[in-house]
Design a protein around this motif. Structure first.
Motif, PDB file in Angstrom:
ATOM      1  N   TYR A 157      -2.445  13.184  -9.184  1.00 55.05           N
ATOM      2  CA  TYR A 157      -2.933  11.869  -8.710  1.00 55.05           C
ATOM      3  C   TYR A 157      -4.234  11.999  -9.231  1.00 55.05           C
ATOM      4  CZ  TYR A 157      -4.935   8.584  -5.092  1.00 55.05           C
ATOM      5  OH  TYR A 157      -5.490   7.527  -4.638  1.00 55.05           O
TER       6      TYR A 157
ATOM      7  N   ASN B  16      -4.181   0.382  -4.877  1.00 51.35           N
ATOM      8  CA  ASN B  16      -3.528   0.195  -3.925  1.00 51.35           C
ATOM      9  C   ASN B  16      -2.955   1.448  -3.237  1.00 51.35           C
ATOM     10  OD1 ASN B  16      -2.466  -1.808  -2.297  1.00 51.35           O
ATOM     11  ND2 ASN B  16      -0.559  -1.925  -3.102  1.00 51.35           N
ATOM     12  N   THR B  17      -3.633   2.558  -3.202  1.00 50.44           N
ATOM     13  CA  THR B  17      -3.033   3.809  -2.565  1.00 50.44           C
ATOM     14  C   THR B  17      -4.069   4.246  -1.422  1.00 50.44           C
ATOM     15  OG1 THR B  17      -4.116   5.161  -4.223  1.00 50.44           O
ATOM     16  CG2 THR B  17      -1.752   4.385  -4.663  1.00 50.44           C
ATOM     17  N   CYS B  18      -3.492   4.967  -0.642  1.00 54.16           N
ATOM     18  CA  CYS B  18      -4.433   5.417   0.684  1.00 54.16           C
ATOM     19  C   CYS B  18      -3.842   6.989   0.749  1.00 54.16           C
ATOM     20  CB  CYS B  18      -4.101   4.650   1.808  1.00 54.16           C
ATOM     21  SG  CYS B  18      -5.064   5.452   3.370  1.00 54.16           S
TER      22      CYS B  18
ATOM     23  N   ALA C   9      -9.960   8.366  -4.340  1.00 58.02           N
ATOM     24  CA  ALA C   9      -8.921   7.595  -3.568  1.00 58.02           C
ATOM     25  C   ALA C   9      -9.527   6.217  -3.370  1.00 58.02           C
ATOM     26  CB  ALA C   9      -8.570   8.388  -2.495  1.00 58.02           C
TER      27      ALA C   9
ATOM     28  N   ALA D 293       5.942   8.340   2.623  1.00 61.97           N
ATOM     29  CA  ALA D 293       4.614   8.720   1.834  1.00 61.97           C
ATOM     30  C   ALA D 293       5.014   9.890   0.740  1.00 61.97           C
ATOM     31  CB  ALA D 293       3.788   9.148   2.824  1.00 61.97           C
ATOM     32  N   THR D 294       4.121  10.163  -0.049  1.00 64.87           N
ATOM     33  CA  THR D 294       4.006  11.206  -0.981  1.00 64.87           C
ATOM     34  C   THR D 294       3.379  12.394  -0.540  1.00 64.87           C
ATOM     35  OG1 THR D 294       4.798   9.602  -3.051  1.00 64.87           O
ATOM     36  CG2 THR D 294       3.657  11.872  -3.429  1.00 64.87           C
TER      37      THR D 294
ATOM     38  N   MET E 267       0.924  -1.155  -0.135  1.00 69.71           N
ATOM     39  CA  MET E 267      -0.010   0.033   0.031  1.00 69.71           C
ATOM     40  C   MET E 267       0.898   1.230   0.267  1.00 69.71           C
ATOM     41  SD  MET E 267      -2.963   1.518   0.195  1.00 69.71           S
ATOM     42  CE  MET E 267      -4.155  -0.113   0.650  1.00 69.71           C
ATOM     43  N   LYS E 268       0.566   1.952  -1.057  1.00 70.80           N
ATOM     44  CA  LYS E 268       1.404   3.566  -1.005  1.00 70.80           C
ATOM     45  C   LYS E 268       0.521   4.474  -0.341  1.00 70.80           C
ATOM     46  CE  LYS E 268       3.870   6.621  -2.663  1.00 70.80           C
ATOM     47  NZ  LYS E 268       5.469   7.049  -2.129  1.00 70.80           N
ATOM     48  N   PHE E 269       1.202   5.212   0.400  1.00 69.33           N
ATOM     49  CA  PHE E 269       0.374   6.348   1.142  1.00 69.33           C
ATOM     50  C   PHE E 269       0.843   7.592   0.569  1.00 69.33           C
ATOM     51  CE2 PHE E 269       0.919   3.336   4.733  1.00 69.33           C
ATOM     52  CZ  PHE E 269      -0.531   3.295   5.230  1.00 69.33           C
ATOM     53  N   TYR E 270      -0.133   8.364   0.674  1.00 68.44           N
ATOM     54  CA  TYR E 270      -0.177  10.049   0.043  1.00 68.44           C
ATOM     55  C   TYR E 270      -0.648  10.765   1.289  1.00 68.44           C
ATOM     56  CZ  TYR E 270       0.602   8.480  -4.834  1.00 68.44           C
ATOM     57  OH  TYR E 270       1.030   7.794  -6.010  1.00 68.44           O
TER      58      TYR E 270
ATOM     59  N   ARG F 165      -4.942   5.928  -8.110  1.00 66.38           N
ATOM     60  CA  ARG F 165      -4.160   4.781  -8.193  1.00 66.38           C
ATOM     61  C   ARG F 165      -4.654   3.826  -7.275  1.00 66.38           C
ATOM     62  NH1 ARG F 165      -0.435   8.888  -8.104  1.00 66.38           N
ATOM     63  NH2 ARG F 165       0.493   9.367 -10.402  1.00 66.38           N
TER      64      ARG F 165
END
Length: 290
Positions: free
Chosen positions: A34, A39-41, A59, A24-25, A1-4, A37
């Motif tokens: 963005y 698998n992102t949170c 999201a 995170a980004t 999981m990618k965090f923003y 995407r």
């Protein structure tokens, strides 16, 4: 999981330290590329603008919808909502000067919120009766310029008080103040407000206005033994849920004689030190939630 992390245009050291801890980004305040995407949170750090609303709509996982953030950011809307959904956790409050003076005349103490969206204690004024039993401590508040004080029947009314829309009753007597951090319906960290070492030498030290200037800070060392910790945690979990939030730092005061916990506010962009229990707690909780 990618965090923003989305913090909008607000300055936030807490968001930056969380970014580093999660890898995170940090998203642009406007014009983000963005597009939701897989698998992102996206973690919304205390924002309620149009861009936050757009992100919430695309999201796969979005934490803290801007409408919920808006509800708790405005102190009046928050107290009115809490009075409706959780009256047992809500401090009595008034919405005009006349009603506030009635609270004082009945022997109460009142805090006026002249800034409905203020934070870190900004815009708070203390209102008391000239017969208040803790007048010596109140004089310390005045002499050390901790916050403005209005003594009914003695002082000229500050124009800001006549325009004020929220007056909350102060809790007098023996009480304990907590900050309970909640993520996804679970308490991840409990803090208790304590006197700093050396407070006796601090001329501003008092028990009415408990801030850094008067020698009070949040700690964790004695929280598990504190009276009211169970009630505080229960109130915090309920408040976050009933306000539609996924996470928040809940400020609570527990009154010993009535054994009741009152919710003061919910912070959706809590301060996080570079190192410490709060940063570790949020980092672990966000990883677990996804």
């Amino acid at each position: 999981m990618k965090f923003y992390i989305y913090k909008g245009s607000r300055a936030s050291d807490g968001a930056r330290t969380l970014q580093a801890a999660l890898g995170a980004t940090m998203m642009r305040a406007e014009g983000s590329v963005y597009r939701g995407r897989a698998n992102t949170c996206v973690i919304n750090w205390g924002t309620l603008n149009a861009e936050a609303t757009r992100l919430a709509g695309i999201a796969p996982r979005f934490l803290n919808h801007p409408e919920a953030v808006k509800l708790v950011a405005n102190k009046l809307s928050f107290f009115k909502h809490m009075r409706e959904v959780a009256p047992d956790f809500t401090i009595p409050f008034a919405e005009n000067m006349e009603a506030a003076l009635l609270l004082i005349q009945a022997g109460g103490r009142v805090f006026a919120r002249t800034e409905l969206n203020g934070h870190s204690g900004s815009g708070i004024q203390l209102m008391v009766s000239g017969r208040d039993s803790e007048m010596a401590a109140i004089r310390k508040v005045v002499d050390n310029n901790l916050i403005p004080v209005y003594i009914a029947g003695q002082d000229a009314v500050n124009p800001a008080l006549n325009e004020c829309k929220l007056f909350t009753q102060g809790i007098a007597g023996k009480r304990t103040e907590f900050r309970i951090h909640v993520v996804n319906g679970k308490v991840i960290l409990s803090q208790i407000k304590l006197r700093k070492e050396g407070h006796a030498e601090n001329p501003a030290s008092n028990t009415i206005v408990r801030n850094v200037a008067s020698g009070w800070v949040y700690g964790v060392n004695t929280v598990e033994e504190a009276a009211g910790i169970a009630e505080a945690r229960e109130a915090a979990i309920e408040a976050v849920k009933l306000c539609g939030l996924d996470f928040g730092a809940v400020d609570i005061v527990y009154k010993d004689d009535t054994k009741r916990a009152f919710v003061l506010e919910i912070n959706t962009a809590p301060g996080l030190a570079d190192e410490g229990s709060a940063l570790d707690a949020y980092t672990g909780a966000f990883k677990e939630i996804v």
